[in-house]
Scaffold this active site. Sequence first.
Site, PDB file in Angstrom:
ATOM      1  N   GLY A  14      49.515  49.210  28.335  1.00 16.88           N
ATOM      2  CA  GLY A  14      49.836  48.129  27.396  1.00 16.88           C
ATOM      3  C   GLY A  14      49.990  48.615  25.966  1.00 16.88           C
ATOM      4  O   GLY A  14      49.831  49.808  25.666  1.00 16.88           O
ATOM      5  N   LEU A  83      40.755  46.833  28.434  1.00 22.18           N
ATOM      6  CA  LEU A  83      41.892  46.180  27.780  1.00 22.18           C
ATOM      7  C   LEU A  83      42.791  45.455  28.780  1.00 22.18           C
ATOM      8  O   LEU A  83      43.670  44.687  28.376  1.00 22.18           O
ATOM      9  CB  LEU A  83      42.744  47.219  27.030  1.00 22.18           C
ATOM     10  N   ALA A  85      44.563  42.946  31.035  1.00 26.33           N
ATOM     11  CA  ALA A  85      44.557  41.482  31.105  1.00 26.33           C
ATOM     12  C   ALA A  85      45.957  40.970  31.380  1.00 26.33           C
ATOM     13  O   ALA A  85      46.950  41.634  31.070  1.00 26.33           O
ATOM     14  CB  ALA A  85      44.079  40.894  29.778  1.00 26.33           C
ATOM     15  N   SER A  87      47.906  38.964  29.540  1.00 24.29           N
ATOM     16  CA  SER A  87      47.620  38.684  28.129  1.00 24.29           C
ATOM     17  C   SER A  87      48.541  37.649  27.499  1.00 24.29           C
ATOM     18  O   SER A  87      48.418  37.377  26.305  1.00 24.29           O
ATOM     19  CB  SER A  87      47.700  39.997  27.337  1.00 24.29           C
ATOM     20  N   THR A 130      39.226  37.875  22.117  1.00 21.33           N
ATOM     21  CA  THR A 130      40.395  37.346  21.415  1.00 21.33           C
ATOM     22  C   THR A 130      40.104  36.152  20.510  1.00 21.33           C
ATOM     23  O   THR A 130      39.222  35.329  20.816  1.00 21.33           O
ATOM     24  CB  THR A 130      41.467  36.934  22.457  1.00 21.33           C
ATOM     25  N   GLU A 132      41.838  33.711  20.473  1.00 24.68           N
ATOM     26  CA  GLU A 132      42.170  32.502  21.245  1.00 24.68           C
ATOM     27  C   GLU A 132      40.911  31.735  21.655  1.00 24.68           C
ATOM     28  O   GLU A 132      40.983  30.563  21.998  1.00 24.68           O
ATOM     29  CB  GLU A 132      42.990  32.879  22.489  1.00 24.68           C
ATOM     30  N   TYR A 154      44.276  31.055  29.615  1.00 28.44           N
ATOM     31  CA  TYR A 154      43.981  32.425  29.142  1.00 28.44           C
ATOM     32  C   TYR A 154      42.680  32.438  28.352  1.00 28.44           C
ATOM     33  O   TYR A 154      41.787  33.263  28.601  1.00 28.44           O
ATOM     34  CB  TYR A 154      45.151  32.915  28.257  1.00 28.44           C
ATOM     35  N   LYS A 158      39.113  34.306  29.097  1.00 29.42           N
ATOM     36  CA  LYS A 158      38.558  35.279  28.146  1.00 29.42           C
ATOM     37  C   LYS A 158      37.167  34.846  27.663  1.00 29.42           C
ATOM     38  O   LYS A 158      36.345  35.683  27.285  1.00 29.42           O
ATOM     39  CB  LYS A 158      39.507  35.445  26.956  1.00 29.42           C
ATOM     40  N   HIS A 184      47.591  41.188  16.980  1.00 29.13           N
ATOM     41  CA  HIS A 184      48.037  42.453  16.389  1.00 29.13           C
ATOM     42  C   HIS A 184      49.300  42.897  17.105  1.00 29.13           C
ATOM     43  O   HIS A 184      49.416  42.813  18.312  1.00 29.13           O
ATOM     44  CB  HIS A 184      46.940  43.517  16.414  1.00 29.13           C
TER      45      HIS A 184
HETATM   46  P1  NAP Z   1      49.448  44.063  27.059  1.00 33.01           P
HETATM   47  O1  NAP Z   1      50.430  44.888  26.290  1.00 33.01           O
HETATM   48  O2  NAP Z   1      49.919  42.839  27.748  1.00 33.01           O
HETATM   49  O3  NAP Z   1      48.759  45.035  28.136  1.00 33.01           O
HETATM   50  C1  NAP Z   1      47.969  44.526  29.172  1.00 33.01           C
HETATM   51  C2  NAP Z   1      47.568  45.662  30.079  1.00 33.01           C
HETATM   52  O4  NAP Z   1      46.771  45.131  31.161  1.00 33.01           O
HETATM   53  C3  NAP Z   1      48.744  46.405  30.739  1.00 33.01           C
HETATM   54  O5  NAP Z   1      48.448  47.780  30.788  1.00 33.01           O
HETATM   55  C4  NAP Z   1      48.750  45.819  32.150  1.00 33.01           C
HETATM   56  O6  NAP Z   1      49.306  46.674  33.119  1.00 33.01           O
HETATM   57  C5  NAP Z   1      47.249  45.672  32.385  1.00 33.01           C
HETATM   58  N1  NAP Z   1      46.957  44.799  33.523  1.00 33.01           N
HETATM   59  C6  NAP Z   1      47.298  43.505  33.692  1.00 33.01           C
HETATM   60  N2  NAP Z   1      46.859  43.058  34.869  1.00 33.01           N
HETATM   61  C7  NAP Z   1      46.216  44.095  35.471  1.00 33.01           C
HETATM   62  C8  NAP Z   1      45.561  44.267  36.717  1.00 33.01           C
HETATM   63  N3  NAP Z   1      45.462  43.276  37.604  1.00 33.01           N
HETATM   64  N4  NAP Z   1      45.003  45.470  36.980  1.00 33.01           N
HETATM   65  C9  NAP Z   1      45.109  46.509  36.113  1.00 33.01           C
HETATM   66  N5  NAP Z   1      45.732  46.405  34.920  1.00 33.01           N
HETATM   67  C10 NAP Z   1      46.281  45.212  34.615  1.00 33.01           C
HETATM   68  O7  NAP Z   1      48.236  43.629  26.117  1.00 33.01           O
HETATM   69  P2  NAP Z   1      47.782  44.202  24.686  1.00 33.01           P
HETATM   70  O8  NAP Z   1      48.494  43.469  23.630  1.00 33.01           O
HETATM   71  O9  NAP Z   1      47.801  45.677  24.724  1.00 33.01           O
HETATM   72  O10 NAP Z   1      46.272  43.668  24.641  1.00 33.01           O
HETATM   73  C11 NAP Z   1      45.200  44.440  25.172  1.00 33.01           C
HETATM   74  C12 NAP Z   1      44.016  43.539  25.449  1.00 33.01           C
HETATM   75  O11 NAP Z   1      43.609  42.884  24.250  1.00 33.01           O
HETATM   76  C13 NAP Z   1      44.272  42.420  26.442  1.00 33.01           C
HETATM   77  O12 NAP Z   1      43.089  42.215  27.162  1.00 33.01           O
HETATM   78  C14 NAP Z   1      44.560  41.204  25.572  1.00 33.01           C
HETATM   79  O13 NAP Z   1      44.233  40.020  26.271  1.00 33.01           O
HETATM   80  C15 NAP Z   1      43.636  41.473  24.423  1.00 33.01           C
HETATM   81  N6  NAP Z   1      44.035  40.938  23.121  1.00 33.01           N
HETATM   82  C16 NAP Z   1      45.265  41.230  22.616  1.00 33.01           C
HETATM   83  C17 NAP Z   1      45.594  40.776  21.355  1.00 33.01           C
HETATM   84  C18 NAP Z   1      46.923  41.100  20.726  1.00 33.01           C
HETATM   85  O14 NAP Z   1      47.269  40.451  19.734  1.00 33.01           O
HETATM   86  N7  NAP Z   1      47.642  42.088  21.217  1.00 33.01           N
HETATM   87  C19 NAP Z   1      44.667  40.029  20.614  1.00 33.01           C
HETATM   88  C20 NAP Z   1      43.421  39.775  21.170  1.00 33.01           C
HETATM   89  C21 NAP Z   1      43.106  40.248  22.419  1.00 33.01           C
HETATM   90  P3  NAP Z   1      50.865  46.620  33.511  1.00 33.01           P
HETATM   91  O15 NAP Z   1      51.562  47.480  32.491  1.00 33.01           O
HETATM   92  O16 NAP Z   1      50.863  47.183  34.878  1.00 33.01           O
HETATM   93  O17 NAP Z   1      51.298  45.183  33.436  1.00 33.01           O
HETATM   94  O1  F7E Z   2      52.449  33.243  20.150  1.00 40.13           O
HETATM   95  C1  F7E Z   2      54.246  30.351  18.809  1.00 40.13           C
HETATM   96  C2  F7E Z   2      53.280  30.114  19.951  1.00 40.13           C
HETATM   97  O2  F7E Z   2      52.872  34.445  22.292  1.00 40.13           O
HETATM   98  C3  F7E Z   2      52.053  33.067  18.815  1.00 40.13           C
HETATM   99  C4  F7E Z   2      48.311  37.494  22.787  1.00 40.13           C
HETATM  100  O3  F7E Z   2      48.296  38.856  22.441  1.00 40.13           O
HETATM  101  O4  F7E Z   2      47.506  36.855  20.610  1.00 40.13           O
HETATM  102  C5  F7E Z   2      48.570  36.679  21.538  1.00 40.13           C
HETATM  103  O5  F7E Z   2      48.674  35.307  21.917  1.00 40.13           O
HETATM  104  C6  F7E Z   2      52.398  31.664  18.344  1.00 40.13           C
HETATM  105  C7  F7E Z   2      51.978  30.557  19.306  1.00 40.13           C
HETATM  106  O6  F7E Z   2      50.891  35.072  20.852  1.00 40.13           O
HETATM  107  C8  F7E Z   2      57.478  31.054  20.286  1.00 40.13           C
HETATM  108  O7  F7E Z   2      53.295  28.749  20.355  1.00 40.13           O
HETATM  109  C9  F7E Z   2      56.695  29.800  18.690  1.00 40.13           C
HETATM  110  O8  F7E Z   2      51.433  29.473  18.589  1.00 40.13           O
HETATM  111  O9  F7E Z   2      53.125  35.683  20.113  1.00 40.13           O
HETATM  112  P1  F7E Z   2      52.404  34.677  20.897  1.00 40.13           P
HETATM  113  P2  F7E Z   2      49.533  34.250  21.104  1.00 40.13           P
HETATM  114  O10 F7E Z   2      49.753  33.087  21.978  1.00 40.13           O
HETATM  115  O11 F7E Z   2      48.921  34.002  19.774  1.00 40.13           O
HETATM  116  C10 F7E Z   2      46.217  36.461  21.084  1.00 40.13           C
HETATM  117  C11 F7E Z   2      45.207  36.760  19.999  1.00 40.13           C
HETATM  118  C12 F7E Z   2      45.879  37.045  22.396  1.00 40.13           C
HETATM  119  O12 F7E Z   2      44.717  37.267  22.713  1.00 40.13           O
HETATM  120  C13 F7E Z   2      46.968  37.108  23.409  1.00 40.13           C
HETATM  121  O13 F7E Z   2      46.667  38.094  24.409  1.00 40.13           O
HETATM  122  O14 F7E Z   2      53.815  31.573  18.236  1.00 40.13           O
HETATM  123  N1  F7E Z   2      55.646  30.488  19.231  1.00 40.13           N
HETATM  124  N2  F7E Z   2      57.818  30.146  19.334  1.00 40.13           N
HETATM  125  C14 F7E Z   2      56.089  31.273  20.210  1.00 40.13           C
HETATM  126  N3  F7E Z   2      55.465  32.149  21.013  1.00 40.13           N
HETATM  127  C15 F7E Z   2      56.204  32.842  21.914  1.00 40.13           C
HETATM  128  N4  F7E Z   2      55.606  33.751  22.710  1.00 40.13           N
HETATM  129  N5  F7E Z   2      57.560  32.645  22.030  1.00 40.13           N
HETATM  130  C16 F7E Z   2      58.239  31.762  21.233  1.00 40.13           C
HETATM  131  O15 F7E Z   2      59.449  31.609  21.356  1.00 40.13           O
END
Ligand code: NAP
Ligand code: F7E
Length: 370
Positions: A14, A83, A85, A87, A130, A132, A154, A158, A184
């Site tokens: 990821g 990590l 999820a 996600s 998160t 969330e 989700y 979490k 991020h």
């Molecule tokens: P991401 O790009 O969606 O990566 C998710 C990873 O989880 C991928 O490597 C995916 O593998 C793996 N995965 C999903 N289902 C799995 C399963 N059943 N078994 C093994 N691996 C699995 O997410 P990210 O943005 O890097 O985020 C990393 C973590 O931080 C997640 O837990 C997310 O919920 C959390 N988080 C993210 C944010 C953010 O803004 N990015 C904020 C807060 C929390 P595949 O490549 O095979 O799909």
């Molecule tokens: O949406 C709005 C949408 O999908 C952000 C994950 O990494 O961060 C992420 O979750 C906002 C929401 O991220 C579109 O409704 C408008 O209010 O980029 P997003 P997220 O839902 O905040 C949290 C911290 C995590 O933990 C999660 O894993 O943007 N929005 N228009 C849209 N969102 C999407 N995806 N697509 C649209 O067209």
Amino acid sequence: MDNRKVALITGVTGQDGSYLSEFLIEKGYQVHGIIRRSSVDYRERIAHLEGHPQFHLHYGDMGDSMSLVKVVATVRPTEIYNLAAQSHVQVSFDAPEFTADVDATGVLRVLEAVRANHLEHECRIYQASTSELYGKVEEVPQNENTPFHPYSPYAVAKLYGFWIIKEYREAYNMFCCSGILFNHESERRGETFVTRKITLAAARIAQGKQEKLLLGNLSSLRDWGYAKDYVECMWLILQQPEPEDFVIATGEQHSVREFTYAAFKAAGIELRFEGEDMEEKGICVKGPAELVGKVLVEVSPDFYRPTDVVNLWGDPTKAKTKLGWNPSKTTFEQLVSIMVKHDMEKVAAEHVASVMRTNLAEYLEKGLVK
Ligand code: NAP
Ligand code: F7E
């Protein structure tokens, strides 16, 4: 005392997994990642690390306890970064049970895999929690003491992850912590998250390869940071003398509309937003002559969620003071510019690649290449 530096990362393919791997390799760790089998090549983000002597991959799945127990037994990690999820928040409404299995029960499986291998006092665990969890927010900005109100399948999954980590910390004296990370982003962000969807569309529209961008709620507010800066915090959290949870955020808030404006500006297009709610439109007021006056951004009900989290804003004071982390290392403007610059190049290269493919097809047809 175990002086080995061996990290096991679930979710290594990821966005965060790839940056964290680079960070830990740089710190001298042996880095082991869990990957799952797929019929397509999905290892783009870590392709550059494959073959590195400090980087190792193992098959496993968050839904398969035995695979987790076996990998932990083989690797005997000193640190685990959980990590993995499902996600995507919107997808969690379509696949709620899978989301719960991976994002909730999966955390329990990791904890139990550590206990089954008797590593509970040798291995520290980081859980990717998160913002969330704050969901339908009860205060603004949010800190470690703000009550949770999860607002999607989700977030509910979490929330279980957060509490089971806390439970194992208290019940078994394990060093396990949650980083409550706010959004991020980066040039490696999945293409269906809103920021990346916008930066790719801005690049494609600027290069004449897409007509319009359809978005959901433009007024939604987020605290967006740079993923590369955030993985440092994951590591810092596990280096503390005591296990604790931390909010990781920039402390700055912007709307989806603001992100869209900034991304198009960075791609050479100035937008003006007119209208309200579903009727709101982003019109080009400055930029390439052929785009001026055109509607480039529209709102579509397809991207609205049954319940949406609309006011996330983190207070990173604890991370700043206790971890010594700098939440302003990459500004909002720099983040947008990094992503747009990357996507302008990516889209331009796609063009070159497709021209090359077309030429190759033509040459093959004419028998010019074999
Ligand atoms: P991401 O790009 O969606 O990566 C998710 C990873 O989880 C991928 O490597 C995916 O593998 C793996 N995965 C999903 N289902 C799995 C399963 N059943 N078994 C093994 N691996 C699995 O997410 P990210 O943005 O890097 O985020 C990393 C973590 O931080 C997640 O837990 C997310 O919920 C959390 N988080 C993210 C944010 C953010 O803004 N990015 C904020 C807060 C929390 P595949 O490549 O095979 O799909
Ligand atoms: O949406 C709005 C949408 O999908 C952000 C994950 O990494 O961060 C992420 O979750 C906002 C929401 O991220 C579109 O409704 C408008 O209010 O980029 P997003 P997220 O839902 O905040 C949290 C911290 C995590 O933990 C999660 O894993 O943007 N929005 N228009 C849209 N969102 C999407 N995806 N697509 C649209 O067209």
